[in-house]
Design a protein around this motif. Structure first.
Motif, mmCIF file in Angstrom:
data_model
loop_
_atom_site.group_PDB
_atom_site.id
_atom_site.type_symbol
_atom_site.label_atom_id
_atom_site.label_comp_id
_atom_site.label_asym_id
_atom_site.label_seq_id
_atom_site.Cartn_x
_atom_site.Cartn_y
_atom_site.Cartn_z
ATOM 1 N N SER A 1 0.816 -1.205 0.000
ATOM 2 C CA SER A 1 0.000 0.000 0.000
ATOM 3 C C SER A 1 0.851 1.258 0.000
ATOM 4 N N THR A 2 0.256 2.363 -0.506
ATOM 5 C CA THR A 2 0.863 3.680 -0.332
ATOM 6 C C THR A 2 0.378 4.324 0.963
ATOM 7 N N GLY A 3 -0.367 3.566 1.749
ATOM 8 C CA GLY A 3 -0.786 4.057 3.066
ATOM 9 C C GLY A 3 -2.238 3.797 3.387
ATOM 10 N N ASN A 4 -3.155 4.360 2.605
ATOM 11 C CA ASN A 4 -4.573 4.287 2.945
ATOM 12 C C ASN A 4 -5.144 2.872 2.877
ATOM 13 N N LEU B 1 -16.265 13.256 -10.504
ATOM 14 C CA LEU B 1 -14.806 13.344 -10.609
ATOM 15 C C LEU B 1 -14.188 12.364 -9.626
ATOM 16 N N VAL B 2 -13.367 11.447 -10.153
ATOM 17 C CA VAL B 2 -12.830 10.355 -9.349
ATOM 18 C C VAL B 2 -11.303 10.354 -9.423
ATOM 19 N N PRO B 3 -10.599 10.542 -8.299
ATOM 20 C CA PRO B 3 -9.146 10.401 -8.314
ATOM 21 C C PRO B 3 -8.741 9.033 -8.847
ATOM 22 N N LEU B 4 -7.730 9.027 -9.719
ATOM 23 C CA LEU B 4 -7.373 7.807 -10.449
ATOM 24 C C LEU B 4 -5.922 7.426 -10.198
ATOM 25 N N SER B 5 -5.724 6.200 -9.746
ATOM 26 C CA SER B 5 -4.386 5.619 -9.608
ATOM 27 C C SER B 5 -4.418 4.237 -10.241
ATOM 28 N N ASP C 1 0.418 11.655 -2.966
ATOM 29 C CA ASP C 1 1.181 10.416 -2.781
ATOM 30 C C ASP C 1 0.293 9.173 -2.776
ATOM 31 N N SER C 2 -0.989 9.332 -2.417
ATOM 32 C CA SER C 2 -1.899 8.179 -2.425
ATOM 33 C C SER C 2 -2.162 7.665 -3.837
ATOM 34 N N LEU C 3 -1.845 8.465 -4.849
ATOM 35 C CA LEU C 3 -2.075 8.047 -6.230
ATOM 36 C C LEU C 3 -0.835 7.427 -6.865
ATOM 37 N N LEU C 4 0.235 7.289 -6.083
ATOM 38 C CA LEU C 4 1.431 6.638 -6.614
ATOM 39 C C LEU C 4 1.244 5.126 -6.673
ATOM 40 N N GLY C 5 2.124 4.469 -7.414
ATOM 41 C CA GLY C 5 2.072 3.015 -7.516
ATOM 42 C C GLY C 5 1.685 2.578 -8.909
ATOM 43 N N GLY C 6 2.143 1.386 -9.293
ATOM 44 C CA GLY C 6 1.836 0.859 -10.613
ATOM 45 C C GLY C 6 0.440 0.261 -10.673
ATOM 46 N N ILE C 7 0.060 -0.179 -11.876
ATOM 47 C CA ILE C 7 -1.241 -0.829 -12.033
ATOM 48 C C ILE C 7 -1.080 -2.339 -12.232
ATOM 49 N N GLY C 8 0.183 -2.805 -12.235
ATOM 50 C CA GLY C 8 0.443 -4.231 -12.405
ATOM 51 C C GLY C 8 0.517 -4.616 -13.870
#
Length: 327
Positions: free
Chosen positions: A78-81, A176-180, A232-239
């Protein structure tokens, strides 16, 4: 995609998580509505106990596990949340949770994870590196991996937000939806588009390391090096082996807006000033898109998903100082 997800899975998720997850408020923002020239509502996912929407998906997945799987414990990356959500649910039902995070996860989220009783493993400088360790733990100790986004139970859990929106605001025309990684947009998209196909869904992300954006442009999942960002919560790959969210985001998202760091910071400070509300960078991306007039106008109400409030106060104080000096 291995299989097509059905709206019934979202309804089942709503019933399954009801003991742990309460419906969140939907409020009209007078200040932002005036700026936008149309009704703007805020879906307050920052009001959950852990301060973020991730509790929905984590609860749906963990509560679906067998008694044997619960006894052996769970792990996640996780990036945290999402880690906080897994730890919270695990603590509430009395099972063990190990959370793998990267060194980029802010101290505020690390402290929260420790308070929730999670066993922490800090690995590398990216969510992908933490993910590798997570799957090692699955093999070594028999834990069940609780995926952060690309998992049907998690997607369905996030989709319960869409059901609440349809109940509380049937006149909505924009969301509007935050996207990661896309779990949130996939779930909300499934719930809304199944019931109200004309609703326009906009993904919002930061300009830096917007992996889903680059992957959609390339037509396949990509890996990218993570960059420093307020969101920072939107960081990370999608696999690279993404099974669900890549296709679902492509299907349900009508447009994507990328937000500069300066605008994210401004939106965080604006929300503190006008709404007296703490929002983290990821949650501020939607606000920034509205304040920056990046959403083409159409009739009907616009909803911004306020995904979380977990931000170091030192960062917020700096942003407020800059914001007030430029007003």
């Amino acid at each position: 995609m291995n299989r097509h997800m059905e709206i019934l899975e979202v309804w089942e998720a709503r019933k399954r998580i009801s003991s742990l997850v309460k419906k969140t408020p939907l409020i009209k923002s007078l200040a932002i509505s005036e700026r936008a020239g149309r009704p703007v509502y805020l879906k307050l996912e920052n009001t959950h106990e852990i301060g973020a929407f991730k509790i929905r998906g984590a609860a749906n997945k963990i509560l679906s596990l067998s008694d044997d799987e619960k006894r052996r414990g769970v792990t996640t990356y996780s990036t945290g949340n999402h880690g906080m959500a897994v730890a919270f649910v695990a603590q509430n039902i009395g099972i063990e949770a190990t959370v793998c995070i990267s060194s980029r996860v802010p101290k505020m989220k690390v402290d929260s994870l420790e308070r929730l009783g999670a066993r922490l493993e800090i690995v590398g400088e990216s969510q992908d590196a933490a993910g590798v360790r997570c799957f090692e733990l699955e093999k070594e100790r028999g834990y069940t991996v609780i995926e952060p986004f690309d998992e049907p139970y998690v997607i369905a859990g996030q989709g319960t937000i869409g059901l609440e929106l349809l109940e509380d605001l049937p006149t909505l025309s924009d969301v509007l939806v935050p996207l990661s990684g896309g779990g949130l947009l996939s779930g909300i998209g499934l719930a809304l588009k199944t019931n109200s196909p004309d609703v326009r869904i906009t993904g919002v992300s930061m300009e830096r390391s917007a992996v889903m954006h680059e992957s959609l442009k390339a037509g396949k999942p990509l890996e990218m090096e993570e960059s420093e960002t307020l969101a920072d919560s939107l960081l990370g790959g999608i696999g690279l082996d993404n099974r669900y969210t890549f296709d679902m985001v492509e299907e349900y998202m009508d447009q994507l807006v990328l937000i500069p760091e300066e605008d994210i910071g401004y939106a965080m400070a604006y929300m503190m000033d006008k709404e007296r509300m703490i929002v983290e960078g990821a949650a501020a991306t939607g606000i920034a898109a509205v304040l920056g007039n990046q959403i083409p106008h159409q009739n009907g109400a616009l909803v911004v998903i306020i995904t979380g409030r977990n931000v170091d106060l030192s960062i917020l104080f700096k942003l407020l100082k800059t914001y007030t000096s430029h007003r």
